[in-house]
Design an enzyme around this catalytic site. Structure first.
Site, short mmCIF file in Angstrom:
data_model
loop_
_atom_site.label_atom_id
_atom_site.label_comp_id
_atom_site.label_asym_id
_atom_site.label_seq_id
_atom_site.Cartn_x
_atom_site.Cartn_y
_atom_site.Cartn_z
N ARG A 64 0.84 -0.97 0.08
CA ARG A 64 -0.09 0.48 -0.32
C ARG A 64 0.65 1.15 -0.11
O ARG A 64 1.83 0.63 0.30
CB ARG A 64 -0.88 -0.12 1.35
CG ARG A 64 -2.05 -0.89 0.72
CD ARG A 64 -2.32 -1.47 2.35
NE ARG A 64 -3.12 -0.19 3.48
CZ ARG A 64 -3.21 -0.17 4.01
NH1 ARG A 64 -3.36 -1.33 5.32
NH2 ARG A 64 -4.24 1.12 4.79
N SER B 274 0.76 4.24 1.81
CA SER B 274 0.88 4.77 3.38
C SER B 274 1.66 5.28 3.55
O SER B 274 2.36 4.10 3.59
CB SER B 274 -1.01 4.18 4.07
OG SER B 274 0.44 3.08 4.93
N LYS C 48 -2.61 -7.68 11.28
CA LYS C 48 -4.33 -7.55 12.40
C LYS C 48 -4.43 -7.47 11.28
O LYS C 48 -5.88 -7.28 11.21
CB LYS C 48 -3.78 -6.41 13.65
CG LYS C 48 -3.68 -4.93 12.47
CD LYS C 48 -3.38 -4.55 14.22
CE LYS C 48 -3.35 -2.26 13.63
NZ LYS C 48 -4.20 -2.32 12.62
N ASP C 49 -4.41 -6.94 9.93
CA ASP C 49 -5.14 -6.37 9.11
C ASP C 49 -5.70 -7.50 7.86
O ASP C 49 -6.34 -7.57 7.15
CB ASP C 49 -4.57 -5.32 7.74
CG ASP C 49 -4.55 -3.83 8.72
OD1 ASP C 49 -5.66 -3.61 10.04
OD2 ASP C 49 -3.70 -3.11 8.43
N ARG D 86 -13.65 -2.77 18.48
CA ARG D 86 -12.64 -3.10 19.86
C ARG D 86 -12.22 -2.05 20.44
O ARG D 86 -12.21 -2.49 21.51
CB ARG D 86 -11.17 -4.15 19.47
CG ARG D 86 -10.10 -4.02 20.51
CD ARG D 86 -8.65 -5.32 19.74
NE ARG D 86 -8.76 -3.84 19.09
CZ ARG D 86 -7.90 -3.67 19.97
NH1 ARG D 86 -8.00 -2.77 20.97
NH2 ARG D 86 -7.25 -2.10 18.82
N ARG D 87 -11.45 -1.13 19.77
CA ARG D 87 -11.14 -0.03 20.84
C ARG D 87 -12.01 0.35 21.84
O ARG D 87 -11.97 0.93 23.09
CB ARG D 87 -10.59 0.60 20.06
CG ARG D 87 -8.95 0.37 20.02
CD ARG D 87 -7.87 1.18 18.53
NE ARG D 87 -6.85 1.24 18.24
CZ ARG D 87 -6.49 1.01 17.57
NH1 ARG D 87 -6.67 1.65 16.28
NH2 ARG D 87 -4.41 0.30 17.20
N ARG E 167 -10.98 7.72 10.31
CA ARG E 167 -10.60 7.12 9.28
C ARG E 167 -9.35 8.08 9.10
O ARG E 167 -8.99 8.82 9.28
CB ARG E 167 -10.89 6.68 8.44
CG ARG E 167 -12.19 5.03 8.63
CD ARG E 167 -12.27 3.60 8.60
NE ARG E 167 -11.56 3.59 7.72
CZ ARG E 167 -11.68 3.05 6.08
NH1 ARG E 167 -12.42 3.43 6.18
NH2 ARG E 167 -10.32 2.59 5.45
N GLY E 168 -7.76 6.68 8.05
CA GLY E 168 -7.27 7.19 7.46
C GLY E 168 -5.13 7.01 8.54
O GLY E 168 -5.77 6.17 9.11
N VAL F 157 -1.97 7.25 9.73
CA VAL F 157 -1.23 7.79 11.34
C VAL F 157 -1.63 9.15 10.95
O VAL F 157 -1.85 10.33 11.78
CB VAL F 157 0.44 6.94 11.08
CG1 VAL F 157 0.30 7.68 12.41
CG2 VAL F 157 0.06 5.34 11.47
N THR G 20 -2.56 11.46 8.87
CA THR G 20 -4.04 11.83 8.84
C THR G 20 -5.16 12.28 10.16
O THR G 20 -4.89 12.74 10.54
CB THR G 20 -4.72 11.49 7.59
OG1 THR G 20 -4.00 11.29 6.45
CG2 THR G 20 -5.83 11.95 7.66
N ARG G 21 -4.20 10.78 11.27
CA ARG G 21 -4.77 10.81 12.25
C ARG G 21 -4.53 11.61 13.45
O ARG G 21 -5.62 12.75 14.02
CB ARG G 21 -5.22 9.29 12.56
CG ARG G 21 -6.22 8.48 11.73
CD ARG G 21 -6.37 6.86 12.24
NE ARG G 21 -6.91 6.08 10.87
CZ ARG G 21 -6.77 5.01 12.18
NH1 ARG G 21 -7.13 4.50 13.03
NH2 ARG G 21 -6.77 4.25 10.41
N CYS H 200 -14.05 -7.32 11.49
CA CYS H 200 -13.73 -5.75 11.89
C CYS H 200 -15.08 -5.39 12.80
O CYS H 200 -15.28 -4.45 13.03
CB CYS H 200 -13.72 -5.40 11.09
SG CYS H 200 -14.25 -5.33 9.36
#
Length: 305
Positions: free
Chosen positions: A9, A11, A81-82, A129-130, A147-148, A150, A152-153, A240
């Protein structure tokens, strides 16, 4: 083989992880040329809805798997985890690298931890989950989707949209944002996503040469731990769409697994823990899933589907 092409990806975190794998492969196989093939996935492009609403974390993998099938790439690098509990037919994970930090990170400018947040504070996270664990700790909080990537967040937190956000420690650390972590959210009080912090390499099952190259990076201890976590999630049919958390750790030949199933609406969290031999991680994962189901986890899981 003289060249290995890694689909990734675009990102910043995905590129960091893929370059990390590339560097490790170059060291393990002197003379091997390793190149990245950056790609955009639907999971990266659709940011106005939660992952659960648009089809799940598998959206981050699909385009990369198609590139491998077309012959445009030899392997792909993912945050484990994805990766769905069941891979698409024809694919395998020849390497799971030594795990980074498994914990979640509480990130905020003016508050040290979750308990220090003011009444009704806005906390950003799209992870069910969080959200379920935040709801259990602080029912008063306003939980807002976020979303987005790291960067961006963090930018949205810095712009004042949230009092705090929750991210994975490993992602922040890999991008050099260690100083942004105000508190580590860790077991036993807080349970991470299954396989959080681990990087995996995926390739086609019918490409033993690529699998052999990648297998040089496999970490046996990490594979054992994440196998137990993913086996628990698989037994619960977690995705998810469902707030499922798990963390396994090794103590010599003994493997310990903590599991959690949450409910976002009411903040109820069901927990279970068990130990077993390190050579039977799948059995331990299924045992903890059974303990969770015996406490009513199925009701919470069905409520989130």
């Amino acid at each position: 083989m003289t060249m290995l092409r890694i689909a990734t990806r675009k990102s910043p975190l995905a590129l960091w992880q893929s370059e990390h794998v590339a560097d490790r492969l170059r060291v393990a196989h002197p003379g091997l040329e390793v190149v990245l093939v950056p790609m955009s996935t639907r999971g990266d492009e659709v940011l106005d809805r939660s992952l659960a609403a648009i089809g799940g974390k598998g959206l981050f993998l699909k385009e990369l798997e198609l590139a491998m099938q077309r012959g445009d790439a030899d392997c792909a690098v993912h945050s484990l985890k994805d990766v769905p509990m069941e891979l698409e037919p024809g694919f395998a994970l020849p390497a799971i690298l030594a795990r980074g930090d498994h914990a979640d990170a509480f990130v905020s400018h003016g508050h040290e931890d979750i308990g220090a947040l003011p009444q009704g504070a806005r906390v950003g996270t799209s992870s069910l989950r969080r959200q379920s664990q935040l709801r259990a700790l602080r029912p008063d909080l306003e939980l807002v989707d976020l979303r987005g990537n790291v960067n961006t967040r963090l930018a949205r937190l810095d712009a004042g949209e949230y009092h705090a956000i929750v991210l994975a420690c490993a992602g922040l650390q890999r991008l050099g944002f260690d100083a942004r972590i105000r508190a580590r959210l860790d077991v036993p009080h807080w349970v991470p996503a299954p396989a959080q912090g681990a990087i995996a390499i995926e390739c086609r099952e019918d490409d033993p040469a690529v699998a052999a190259l990648c297998a040089a990076l496999d970490d046996a201890d990490t594979r054992t731990c994440v196998s137990a976590e993913r086996a628990m999630n698989r037994a619960l049919h977690g995705s998810c769409h469902v707030p499922v958390a798990a963390f396994a750790s090794l103590d010599g030949q003994q493997l310990r697994l903590s599991g959690l199933v949450g409910g976002v609406a009411e903040g109820r969290c069901i927990r279970a823990e068990a130990c077993g031999p390190r050579d039977a991680p799948d059995t331990l994962g299924m045992a903890v899933a059974t303990l969770l189901l015996a406490q009513g986890a199925r009701e919470l899981i069905d409520a989130n589907l």
